[in-house]
Design an enzyme around this catalytic site. Structure first.
Site, short mmCIF file in Angstrom:
data_model
loop_
_atom_site.label_atom_id
_atom_site.label_comp_id
_atom_site.label_asym_id
_atom_site.label_seq_id
_atom_site.Cartn_x
_atom_site.Cartn_y
_atom_site.Cartn_z
N ARG A 90 108.23 44.24 124.03
CA ARG A 90 109.55 44.12 123.39
C ARG A 90 109.67 42.86 122.56
NH1 ARG A 90 113.98 47.61 125.55
NH2 ARG A 90 112.90 49.11 126.85
N SER A 148 116.85 54.86 128.33
CA SER A 148 115.96 53.78 127.92
C SER A 148 114.79 54.33 127.09
CB SER A 148 115.42 53.07 129.16
OG SER A 148 116.50 52.58 129.91
N LYS A 170 121.77 44.42 131.96
CA LYS A 170 122.01 45.60 132.77
C LYS A 170 122.75 45.27 134.07
CE LYS A 170 120.35 48.26 129.73
NZ LYS A 170 119.00 48.46 129.39
N HIS A 220 125.84 52.63 128.64
CA HIS A 220 124.52 52.37 128.05
C HIS A 220 124.49 53.02 126.66
CE1 HIS A 220 119.85 52.72 128.70
NE2 HIS A 220 120.16 51.61 128.08
N ASP A 229 122.60 48.70 122.78
CA ASP A 229 122.26 48.99 124.17
C ASP A 229 123.47 49.16 125.10
OD1 ASP A 229 119.98 49.39 125.96
OD2 ASP A 229 120.58 47.54 126.96
N ARG A 251 111.51 47.48 134.08
CA ARG A 251 112.48 47.45 135.18
C ARG A 251 111.88 48.14 136.40
NH1 ARG A 251 115.95 50.72 134.49
NH2 ARG A 251 115.50 51.41 132.38
N CYS A 300 114.77 55.83 124.29
CA CYS A 300 115.02 57.14 123.67
C CYS A 300 115.74 57.02 122.33
CB CYS A 300 115.81 58.03 124.62
SG CYS A 300 114.81 58.63 125.99
N GLY A 302 115.75 57.83 109.88
CA GLY A 302 116.74 57.81 108.80
C GLY A 302 117.36 59.16 108.51
N TYR A 308 111.18 39.98 133.91
CA TYR A 308 111.35 41.03 132.91
C TYR A 308 112.84 41.23 132.54
CZ TYR A 308 111.80 45.41 130.55
OH TYR A 308 112.15 46.35 129.62
P1 GTP Z 1 116.06 50.74 125.46
O1 GTP Z 1 116.00 49.41 124.78
O2 GTP Z 1 115.00 50.90 126.49
O3 GTP Z 1 117.40 51.07 126.01
O4 GTP Z 1 115.61 51.85 124.37
P2 GTP Z 1 116.30 52.47 123.08
O5 GTP Z 1 117.14 53.63 123.48
O6 GTP Z 1 116.94 51.43 122.27
O7 GTP Z 1 115.05 53.11 122.29
P3 GTP Z 1 114.35 52.71 120.90
O8 GTP Z 1 115.27 52.83 119.72
O9 GTP Z 1 113.68 51.41 121.08
O10 GTP Z 1 113.28 53.88 120.73
C1 GTP Z 1 112.25 54.09 121.64
C2 GTP Z 1 111.20 55.00 121.09
O11 GTP Z 1 111.76 56.20 120.54
C3 GTP Z 1 110.40 54.35 119.96
O12 GTP Z 1 109.04 54.55 120.19
C4 GTP Z 1 110.87 55.06 118.73
O13 GTP Z 1 109.86 55.09 117.75
C5 GTP Z 1 111.25 56.44 119.24
N1 GTP Z 1 112.33 57.06 118.41
C6 GTP Z 1 113.51 56.50 118.09
N2 GTP Z 1 114.24 57.29 117.29
C7 GTP Z 1 113.49 58.42 117.09
C8 GTP Z 1 113.68 59.61 116.35
O14 GTP Z 1 114.72 59.84 115.70
N3 GTP Z 1 112.68 60.54 116.40
C9 GTP Z 1 111.53 60.33 117.11
N4 GTP Z 1 110.60 61.27 117.11
N5 GTP Z 1 111.31 59.20 117.81
C10 GTP Z 1 112.27 58.25 117.80
C1 SPV Z 2 116.36 49.57 129.09
O1 SPV Z 2 115.40 49.70 129.85
O2 SPV Z 2 117.27 50.43 129.00
C2 SPV Z 2 116.44 48.39 128.20
C3 SPV Z 2 115.57 47.28 128.47
O3 SPV Z 2 117.31 48.33 127.33
S1 SPV Z 2 116.16 46.36 129.83
O4 SPV Z 2 117.02 45.31 129.32
O5 SPV Z 2 115.01 45.79 130.47
O6 SPV Z 2 116.91 47.21 130.71
MN MN Z 3 118.66 50.08 127.44
#
Ligand code: GTP
Ligand code: SPV
Ligand code: MN
Length: 589
Positions: free
Chosen positions: A374, A252, A210, A230, A277, A73, A254, A499, A201
């Site tokens: 992604r 994002s 979004k 979000h 999301d 983004r 996280c 987990g 993207y």
């Molecule tokens: P967006 O799609 O951008 O909104 O992201 P999201 O919030 O869905 O994040 P996602 O679950 O894809 O996690 C992003 C990164 O955080 C990955 O590299 C994961 O491996 C890492 N991650 C997720 N959960 C944990 C956790 O509990 N501990 C740690 N150390 N890393 C984590």
């Molecule tokens: C984010 O960046 O928070 C995502 C991916 O979930 S996007 O849909 O590109 O915003």
């Molecule tokens: Mn997101």
């Protein structure tokens, strides 16, 4: 007589001048044809838009390599266009609608010459839900057309639903020439309209995501008395088969996707997936807070996804239920034609093509997959999909979690004293930036409720709106903050995460049921060591102390940062939020 929808499409075609117009019916047959076009006809700088992957190992899967400048983004090119700059607030880039329309008209003029214009009618939310919205997006690239089939409920029925009305959300999208100089994502909240040009993207181009379901929907929510957030959305089933619904806002990249399909490390507990999301939160007829996920797919971060971290996502990606599955900007195993990314199970393959299409040198410090590469996959592929997912009224929420990535400062979990302090905890949240947006990665920025890039109006008013929702709720959910990312003095994560995050959920549920003990601190309530389930984990008391330590100096420094951030909202910042900050500072003194 043309309907308002037909008229709008005609006008956009007159402006963008496509070779042909294709009204999508959302069928699988159609998706197959569009992918075929992406393989054989459409190209980005000479590379076909789609490449078929190994169908034996990755059924229905296709690879997409984006334009090299178009991988995340672009928040600095994202605008909210409303006549009143004050309404938009300092948290958004502002452009006057007259200026925006003029600018966009020039950029869109002839932008689809020689191309097909895809017209995508879709719903955000279940069509039978009183909270659902009918939308139509126009695009000029197969990748977006097919992605929208995965991410939304697309089909002819939406056209019938819109009928002769003008009440639908409009999105005009063209990839233009992909130039960041001519890239703009502009939202017109008063007109239910989004203009997006220059990017293919996800968050810039899938306008139901979004752009509509957060930026415009947050504004609708402000005016109509609901919240667009979000947030991931899950049901946690306890050993006595009760299900508690929990919404979690993390910025994002996280951890929302991982959290939404968490495989419980505690026997007897199970997580059911509803969303990863976006959540729309409404006050139900019973006065409780109800939530639904308006999307139908995951646009998830590939790196780090594996059988160890997120086995349910690996299963989702191998499931054949819903066609197709897309991989964007991952690496490719040249020998087997399979997608690959850092963190995937198994050995690093001998021959990899990196995300830019070049041979990757084994052992190179450069990433083979883009850190924001992604996958796009249907939620109906998910083996842990909640049976309430398609319930038009949503699910009742027992707890809300605000999270972020803080390697220092913030304990694993903290319970807010009440709704008001919970809203403050969300509002003061900061997080380390990630690769999901084009900016420097790893610096702390304030990201209230994980909504900084997505709140479509003045964030001061947004805080006030959150406070007012709490007032209207009969039994407001408890609010918590969580941080999976705290590190020790060697930079190692203190908490195993993934987990094992079920342990945090168990404590949260026990708190909701008044079954677990907590200790009061200036920032909120933290678990007593013996009230938190660490069974089966080799987790020392010493690590526990580090994970939950609250450092006065660090917090007083943090308070200064929070104050600086809040200051920009001037009169829009609610007195109650100011008072909460003052209380925090006093309690530490
Ligand atoms: P967006 O799609 O951008 O909104 O992201 P999201 O919030 O869905 O994040 P996602 O679950 O894809 O996690 C992003 C990164 O955080 C990955 O590299 C994961 O491996 C890492 N991650 C997720 N959960 C944990 C956790 O509990 N501990 C740690 N150390 N890393 C984590
Ligand atoms: C984010 O960046 O928070 C995502 C991916 O979930 S996007 O849909 O590109 O915003
Ligand atoms: Mn997101």
């Amino acid at each position: 007589m043309a309907t308002p929808l037909e008229k709008w499409v005609e006008e956009q075609a007159a402006l963008t001048k496509p070779k042909k117009i294709h009204w999508c019916d959302g069928s699988e047959e159609e998706a197959r044809k569009i992918i075929e076009i992406g393989i054989k006809e459409e190209k980005i700088e000479g590379t076909p838009v789609f490449k078929e992957l190994n169908q034996n190992r990755w059924s229905s899967s296709y690879y997409h390599k984006s334009h090299p400048t178009d991988v995340a983004r672009t928040e600095h090119l994202t605008f909210i266009s409303h006549p009143d700059k004050d309404v938009v607030g300092p948290n958004n880039n502002w452009m006057h609608p007259d200026e925006a329309k003029q600018k966009m008209k020039k950029l869109f003029d002839g932008s689809m010459k020689g191309k097909t214009m895809y017209v995508l009618p879709y719903m955000m939310g279940h069509p039978d839900s009183p909270y659902a919205k009918a939308c139509v997006q126009i695009t000029d690239i197969s990748y977006v057309a097919v992605s929208m089939r995965i991410m939304t409920r697309m089909g002819k029925k939406v056209i019938e639903k819109i009928g002769n009305s003008d009440n639908f959300v409009k999105g005009l999208h063209s990839v233009g020439d992909f130039s960041p100089e001519r890239r703009f994502i502009i939202h017109y909240p008063e007109e239910n309209l989004v203009h997006s040009i220059g990017s293919g993207y996800g968050g810039n181009a899938l306008l139901g995501k979004k752009c509509f379901s957060l930026r415009i929907a947050s504004w609708l929510g402000f005016k109509e008395g609901w919240l667009a957030e979000h947030m991931a959305l899950i049901g946690v089933e306890t050993p006595d088969n009760k299900i508690y619904y929990i919404a979690a806002a993390f910025p994002s990249a996280c951890g929302k996707t991982n959290f939404s399909m968490l495989q419980s490390a505690l026997p007897g507990y199970k997580v059911w997936t509803i969303g990863d999301d976006i959540a729309w939160l409404n006050i139900g007829p019973d006065g409780r807070l109800w939530a639904l996920n308006p999307e139908t797919g995951f646009f998830g971060v590939a790196p780090g996804t594996s059988m160890k971290t997120n086995p349910n996502m690996m299963r989702t990606l191998k499931n054949k239920n819903f066609y197709p599955i897309l991989f964007t900007n991952t690496a490719i195993n040249i020998d087997t034609n399979e997608p690959w990314w850092e963190g995937l199970d198994g050995e690093i393959p001998e021959n990899l093509m990196d995300w830019q299409g070049k041979k990757w040198e084994k052992g190179s410090s450069a990433k083979a997959a883009h850190p924001n590469s992604r996958f796009t996959v249907s939620i109906y592929n998910c083996p842990t999909l909640s049976k309430e997912y398609d319930n038009p009224r949503g699910v009742p929420i027992s707890a809300i979690i605000f999270g972020g990535k803080r390697t220092k400062l913030l304990p694993l979990v903290v319970e807010a004293f009440d709704w008001e302090q919970g809203v403050f905890s969300g509002a003061r949240s900061g997080s380390e930036t990630t690769a999901a947006a084009a900016h420097s990665v790893g610096v702390i920025r304030r990201d209230p409720m994980a909504m900084l890039p997505f709140c479509g109006y003045n964030m001061g008013d947004y805080f006030a709106h959150w406070l007012s929702i709490g007032k209207k709720l009969k039994n407001p959910p408890k609010i918590f903050t969580a941080n999976w990312f705290r590190t020790d003095e060697n930079g190692k994560f203190l908490w195993p995460g993934f987990g094992d995050n079920i342990r945090v959920l168990k404590w949260i549920i026990d708190r909701v049921e008044n079954k677990a003990k907590a200790k009061q601190t200036p920032i909120g309530l933290i678990p007593e060591y013996d009230s938190f389930d660490l069974s089966g984990l080799n987790f020392t008391k010493e690590n526990w102390e580090k994970l939950f330590s609250i450092n006065r100096e660090e917090w007083l420094q943090e308070a200064k940062e929070i104050e600086k951030f809040f200051c920009q909202f001037g009169d829009h910042l609610p007195e109650k939020i100011k008072a909460q900050l003052n209380k925090l500072i006093n309690d530490f003194k």
